[in-house]
Scaffold this motif. Structure first.
Motif, PDB file in Angstrom:
ATOM      1  N   ALA A  54      23.008  93.712  66.109  1.00 27.62           N
ATOM      2  CA  ALA A  54      23.365  94.826  66.983  1.00 27.62           C
ATOM      3  C   ALA A  54      22.504  96.056  66.722  1.00 27.62           C
ATOM      4  N   CYS A  55      22.030  96.229  65.484  1.00 25.12           N
ATOM      5  CA  CYS A  55      21.268  97.428  65.109  1.00 25.12           C
ATOM      6  C   CYS A  55      19.758  97.251  65.252  1.00 25.12           C
ATOM      7  N   GLY A  56      19.305  96.127  65.782  1.00 24.56           N
ATOM      8  CA  GLY A  56      17.870  95.931  65.943  1.00 24.56           C
ATOM      9  C   GLY A  56      17.196  95.286  64.757  1.00 24.56           C
ATOM     10  N   SER A  57      17.971  94.637  63.896  1.00 24.57           N
ATOM     11  CA  SER A  57      17.462  93.866  62.743  1.00 24.57           C
ATOM     12  C   SER A  57      16.674  94.693  61.738  1.00 24.57           C
ATOM     13  N   PRO A  58      17.315  95.696  61.108  1.00 25.11           N
ATOM     14  CA  PRO A  58      16.632  96.410  60.025  1.00 25.11           C
ATOM     15  C   PRO A  58      16.418  95.539  58.796  1.00 25.11           C
ATOM     16  N   TRP A  59      17.239  94.518  58.614  1.00 21.86           N
ATOM     17  CA  TRP A  59      17.063  93.567  57.519  1.00 21.86           C
ATOM     18  C   TRP A  59      16.387  92.304  58.022  1.00 21.86           C
ATOM     19  N   SER A  60      15.629  91.671  57.183  1.00 22.55           N
ATOM     20  CA  SER A  60      15.104  90.356  57.490  1.00 22.55           C
ATOM     21  C   SER A  60      16.261  89.357  57.508  1.00 22.55           C
ATOM     22  N   THR A  61      16.246  88.467  58.470  1.00 21.20           N
ATOM     23  CA  THR A  61      17.337  87.494  58.584  1.00 21.20           C
ATOM     24  C   THR A  61      17.471  86.650  57.322  1.00 21.20           C
ATOM     25  N   SER A  62      16.361  86.354  56.667  1.00 28.46           N
ATOM     26  CA  SER A  62      16.411  85.523  55.460  1.00 28.46           C
ATOM     27  C   SER A  62      17.229  86.180  54.352  1.00 28.46           C
ATOM     28  N   ASP A  63      17.316  87.527  54.364  1.00 29.76           N
ATOM     29  CA  ASP A  63      18.091  88.229  53.342  1.00 29.76           C
ATOM     30  C   ASP A  63      19.595  88.028  53.505  1.00 29.76           C
ATOM     31  N   LEU A  64      19.999  87.474  54.641  1.00 29.18           N
ATOM     32  CA  LEU A  64      21.425  87.316  54.932  1.00 29.18           C
ATOM     33  C   LEU A  64      21.866  85.861  54.853  1.00 29.18           C
ATOM     34  N   MET A  65      20.948  84.976  54.522  1.00 30.82           N
ATOM     35  CA  MET A  65      21.264  83.552  54.514  1.00 30.82           C
ATOM     36  C   MET A  65      21.955  83.139  53.218  1.00 30.82           C
ATOM     37  N   PRO A  66      23.001  82.339  53.300  1.00 30.92           N
ATOM     38  CA  PRO A  66      23.775  81.985  52.101  1.00 30.92           C
ATOM     39  C   PRO A  66      22.984  81.205  51.067  1.00 30.92           C
ATOM     40  N   TRP A  67      22.000  80.411  51.490  1.00 32.49           N
ATOM     41  CA  TRP A  67      21.238  79.656  50.481  1.00 32.49           C
ATOM     42  C   TRP A  67      20.386  80.570  49.609  1.00 32.49           C
ATOM     43  N   ASN A  68      20.274  81.846  49.992  1.00 27.08           N
ATOM     44  CA  ASN A  68      19.583  82.827  49.150  1.00 27.08           C
ATOM     45  C   ASN A  68      20.541  83.722  48.377  1.00 27.08           C
ATOM     46  N   LEU A  69      21.837  83.658  48.703  1.00 21.51           N
ATOM     47  CA  LEU A  69      22.787  84.607  48.123  1.00 21.51           C
ATOM     48  C   LEU A  69      24.050  83.984  47.541  1.00 21.51           C
ATOM     49  N   PHE A  70      24.389  82.776  47.944  1.00 19.20           N
ATOM     50  CA  PHE A  70      25.710  82.261  47.568  1.00 19.20           C
ATOM     51  C   PHE A  70      25.689  80.744  47.448  1.00 19.20           C
ATOM     52  N   ASP A  71      26.373  80.254  46.419  1.00 15.74           N
ATOM     53  CA  ASP A  71      26.622  78.824  46.257  1.00 15.74           C
ATOM     54  C   ASP A  71      28.070  78.652  45.838  1.00 15.74           C
ATOM     55  N   GLY A  72      28.799  77.814  46.548  1.00 16.13           N
ATOM     56  CA  GLY A  72      30.231  77.688  46.321  1.00 16.13           C
ATOM     57  C   GLY A  72      30.596  77.261  44.909  1.00 16.13           C
ATOM     58  N   LYS A  73      29.998  76.171  44.437  1.00 20.76           N
ATOM     59  CA  LYS A  73      30.341  75.688  43.095  1.00 20.76           C
ATOM     60  C   LYS A  73      29.872  76.655  42.017  1.00 20.76           C
ATOM     61  N   LEU A  74      28.709  77.241  42.203  1.00 21.67           N
ATOM     62  CA  LEU A  74      28.208  78.184  41.206  1.00 21.67           C
ATOM     63  C   LEU A  74      29.119  79.405  41.126  1.00 21.67           C
ATOM     64  N   PHE A  75      29.559  79.904  42.277  1.00 19.48           N
ATOM     65  CA  PHE A  75      30.505  81.016  42.261  1.00 19.48           C
ATOM     66  C   PHE A  75      31.804  80.599  41.576  1.00 19.48           C
ATOM     67  N   HIS A  76      32.264  79.397  41.886  1.00 19.71           N
ATOM     68  CA  HIS A  76      33.521  78.931  41.305  1.00 19.71           C
ATOM     69  C   HIS A  76      33.416  78.858  39.787  1.00 19.71           C
ATOM     70  N   GLU A  77      32.273  78.384  39.289  1.00 21.21           N
ATOM     71  CA  GLU A  77      32.064  78.313  37.845  1.00 21.21           C
ATOM     72  C   GLU A  77      32.107  79.706  37.229  1.00 21.21           C
ATOM     73  N   LYS A  78      31.394  80.661  37.850  1.00 27.54           N
ATOM     74  CA  LYS A  78      31.377  82.030  37.329  1.00 27.54           C
ATOM     75  C   LYS A  78      32.766  82.663  37.418  1.00 27.54           C
ATOM     76  N   TYR A  79      33.484  82.357  38.473  1.00 30.16           N
ATOM     77  CA  TYR A  79      34.838  82.896  38.636  1.00 30.16           C
ATOM     78  C   TYR A  79      35.751  82.411  37.505  1.00 30.16           C
ATOM     79  N   LEU A  80      35.719  81.105  37.244  1.00 37.18           N
ATOM     80  CA  LEU A  80      36.570  80.560  36.188  1.00 37.18           C
ATOM     81  C   LEU A  80      36.184  81.130  34.822  1.00 37.18           C
ATOM     82  N   GLN A  81      34.894  81.297  34.601  1.00 38.36           N
ATOM     83  CA  GLN A  81      34.442  81.863  33.341  1.00 38.36           C
ATOM     84  C   GLN A  81      34.880  83.322  33.203  1.00 38.36           C
TER      85      GLN A  81
END
Length: 797
Positions: free
Chosen positions: A669-696
């Motif tokens: 909506a704002c004209g893409s001030p961020w690169s789309t790749s910066d918003l992709m989950p494979w660059n920012l989030f992994d479910g099992k890895l988060f779960h491991e860190k959460y439990l720890q």
């Protein structure tokens, strides 16, 4: 969902319809017949998602790096044998299919409840039989495929029509999907994704001609058969009595055929031996119990007619209905086309295209032929023709029609009509676009309804939508109606809100940005939201009002944000983006963070301000997994083993991924001030890895342990944590350790929107939009005043 019962019938009773084929061999044959033409398979991506998502873990929020690797291998294997892939995604939900969408969402709610019950009982992920695709999978798959250099398109109507149309018009090798509607469309061959073996490239081809031969029908009869059996347009219950009558008169019982299969054979037999015999002598409504549902029935048939095609079962007076799906939104061939395509995602828009419904059209279509037989099924296209076709009629069968007049059928049939919803939302009209009323038997010019009037901006939004470069922006601007499917949320855990409420203030500011276009957002009409959350029966959409963005000097216009390339525009875009998250006060600190963690810090700050039941341990887990993710391969993430699965962590993972989709919306909506790749989950989030860190983190692990004793990551961790915590403090939100306040949150009370109450431990900012605790379900369409909000959830201090 396709045609009711047809998939099972074909598999069990018509094995000749299914032929094992090899894509490499088909591609070689195609190239020999069409030199210089690249063999192309058009892919219905929505049908393929659950087959593409093969990572073992699916409840933790998604194994995005593994998933991206799977998509990369999928594309590579087809590319290696010279096959081009074109992917289509659903861009909207058509109004006549909304009831089906709602039923699926409510069914999914029950499935999700069972998933959380299982996790709480067994402390592990359920088996694949309870599989539920991770939140945002369809959205991020679009961008993954574009990253892989694939042609990826988003539909302006139901994707299956555009897939079939693209396959026909571009002489494609075939359609890859899992939807029996593709057996009904007269398009290129249809291949099964569920039967595809990537190692050999073998799959099953479903042949329409053989289906017709098995049923005694011709290709033009298949849309009629589909509507009589029930599909996504014509409810299955509409012709239930008719089907049972057909079965009672049907004598040729086929061996090894169950009741549903026998019904399909009986209905096909009735079409061939009764309806075709009297075609041209009697109107279809005189031979079928259409009653008040005549228009809906003809719309169902017309929904299968591709550009240039006609049906002998649609009478001339109903010709307007045949334009339902003939808008020729050839989104794949020319997104900048000057054809008269409607600037709206309204499914009932009836633009006539240059190729639409001329009964004299003799355009030839490629047919699916049996590799062992070159015989083609006859095409019955002349609505006035009384000639009997050996494939369509029984010349010895001249008995009187034994059933099915309007007077015989008195049952009430559920149907989706506009009269059931008294829409009161004021909308703008665009005089450049006209439509015909599909419920009127005679064409009548009307003006196409849109939420905005600037045709230049609409054209840009449409092009970005079609090319899968934006998310929800065009839907908001064109129809003012959006939807969000189910999320893995535990309705019994009242400490965490539904993502629908958490991100609503962000959406409200986006509505103001897109619909007010630099003017006063208070004058904008509300947007219709079909969002799934606990307690929402989805009988009507929530009417959500835009929320004015607070910016010095006012909100810039969309032309400035989208089309201006002068120095300083990028900074202005970022300013508006942060304002949508109400984080303008922390602009300097957030913009100092390097990518891709700048977007993550923005999202985490917003989340922790909005949801005051999030703890310091949660923040540590989110940041630690994001920092550790780049150093891990897909294989390492797949091998990661969890001590157990925690239901709260499951919901937190989904909450964050839904937040990434909101980042996509705001960025678009704002004209893409961020690169789309910066918003992709494979660059920012992994479910099992988060779960491991959460439990720890819950066990009290040190920060050093969370970042795996990496000093560089430790320094980076403290930098990101400092940015988020300071930004939260500016909003009077101090993030505390869960161990300090957990006893205060031990109760289980009602969720927002359920009318229950509990104590609030945070500060809501009423002047900047409602905190999630203070949001009710929103206004409903049946209310006399669409601007009046529903009752507050009543959170108190």
């Amino acid at each position: 969902m396709g045609v009711r019962g047809l998939q099972g019938f074909v598999a069990s009773s018509c094995p000749r319809v299914c032929t094992v084929v090899n894509f490499k061999e088909l591609a070689e044959q195609h190239q020999s017949k069409h030199p210089g033409c690249t063999p192309t398979v058009v892919v219905d991506a929505m049908c393929c998602l659950r087959y593409w998502y093969i990572p073992e873990s699916w409840v933790c929020g998604g194994q995005w790096k593994e998933y991206f690797s799977v998509l990369r291998d999928f594309v590579r294997i087809f590319t290696d044998v010279g096959i081009k892939l074109v992917f289509f995604f659903d861009g909207m939900v058509e109004k006549e299919k909304r009831d089906v969408w709602v039923k699926r969402r409510l069914k999914n709610n029950r499935e999700i409840a069972r998933i959380f019950q299982y996790i709480k009982k067994h402390r592990e992920q359920p088996s694949r039989s309870m599989f539920f695709i991770p939140s945002g999978l369809a959205i991020f798959t679009r961008f993954a495929l574009k990253t892989l250099g694939q042609e990826t398109l988003c539909s302006l109507q139901e994707a299956d029509y555009e897939v079939a149309s693209y396959g026909l018009q571009n002489n494609c090798l075939g359609i890859l999907g899992e939807d029996t509607d593709y057996l009904i469309y007269d398009s290129c061959p249809y291949f099964s994704i569920s039967e595809l073996c990537l190692d050999s490239l073998n799959t099953v081809m479903f042949c329409r001609e053989k289906l017709c031969a098995s049923l005694g029908l011709c290709l033009a009869d298949l849309p009629l058969l589909a509507c009589l059996l029930g599909n996504d347009v014509v409810p299955e219950g509409m012709f239930e009595n008719f089907r049972y009558k057909c079965l009672s008169f049907y004598t040729s019982v086929k061996e090894n055929c169950d009741r549903r299969g026998s019904i399909i054979l009986a209905v096909a037999d009735h079409i061939a031996k009764v309806l075709r015999v009297y075609q041209g002598e009697k109107k279809l409504e005189e031979m079928l119990p259409l009653g008040p549902n005549k228009a809906l029935f003809y719309k169902g048939i017309a929904s299968y007619l591709l550009p240039g095609q006609t049906s002998p079962w649609i009478p001339p007076k109903a010709k307007a209905i045949t334009t339902l799906h003939m808008q020729v939104v050839s989104v794949g061939s020319d997104p900048e086309s000057k054809q008269q395509s409607p600037e709206s995602s309204d499914p009932e828009s009836k633009q006539e295209s240059p190729k639409s419904t001329d009964s004299e059209s003799k355009q030839e279509s490629p047919v699916c032929t049996d590799p062992e037989s070159k015989q083609e099924s006859p095409m019955c296209t002349d609505p006035e023709s009384k000639q009997e076709d050996p494939m369509c009629t029984d010349p010895e069968s001249k008995q009187e029609v034994p059933m099915c007049t309007d007077s015989e059928s008195k049952q009430e049939v559920p149907m989706c009509t506009d009269s059931e919803i008294k829409q009161e939302v004021p909308m703008c009209t665009d005089p450049e676009f006209k439509e015909e009323d599909p419920m009127n038997m005679e064409p009548e010019s009307q003006r196409q309804v849109t939420m905005v009037t600037d045709t230049e901006i609409l054209k840009v939004a449409r092009a970005q939508h079609v090319q899968a470069e934006s998310y929800l922006v065009y839907n908001i601007m064109a129809s003012g109606e959006i939807e969000c499917s189910n999320t893995l949320e535990d309705v019994l855990d009242q400490a965490l809100p539904s993502q629908a409420f958490v991100y609503r203030p962000v959406r409200q500011r986006v509505y103001s940005l897109l619909l007010a276009d630099g003017q006063d957002g208070a004058s904008c009409p509300p947007v219709q939201e079909w969002f799934v959350y606990s307690g929402n029966p989805l009988t009507h959409p929530d009417l959500v009002r835009p929320l004015q963005i607070s910016l010095p000097g006012g909100t810039p216009s969309l032309k400035l944000l989208w089309l201006n390339h002068e120095p300083g525009t990028q900074a202005r875009r970022m300013e508006v983006l942060l304002a949508c998250f109400d984080l303008s006060s922390s602009s300097e600190e957030l913009q100092a963070v390097e990518s891709p963690f700048q977007a993550l810090c923005c999202l985490l700050t917003y989340l922790f301000v909005q949801v005051d039941t999030l703890s310091l341990e949660d923040l540590h887990a989110f940041i630690a997994q994001a920092l550790c993710l780049p150093g891990k391969s897909a294989g390492q993430l797949a091998d990661l083993q969890l001590d157990h699965v925690d239901p709260r962590a499951v919901q937190l993972g989904s909450l964050l991924v839904r937040g990434l989709t909101m980042l996509l919306l705001v960025n678009s909506a704002c004209g893409s001030p961020w690169s789309t790749s910066d918003l992709m989950p494979w660059n920012l989030f992994d479910g099992k890895l988060f779960h491991e860190k959460y439990l720890q983190a819950q066990k009290g692990y040190s920060v050093e342990a969370l970042v795996e004793q990496n000093r560089a990551l430790l320094t980076h961790f403290h930098q990101l944590k400092s940015v988020v915590c300071k930004a939260c403090q500016r909003e009077d939100r101090r993030i505390a350790s869960r161990q300090l306040w957990q006893p205060l949150h031990s109760g289980r009370q009602g969720r927002p929107g359920s009318g229950a109450h509990r104590k609030s431990f945070g500060n809501s900012r009423s002047d900047q939009g409602q905190h999630w605790r203070e949001q009710g379900p929103g206004s409903r369409q049946q209310e006399s005043n669409p601007w009046r909000r529903g009752p507050s959830s009543g959170w108190s201090n």
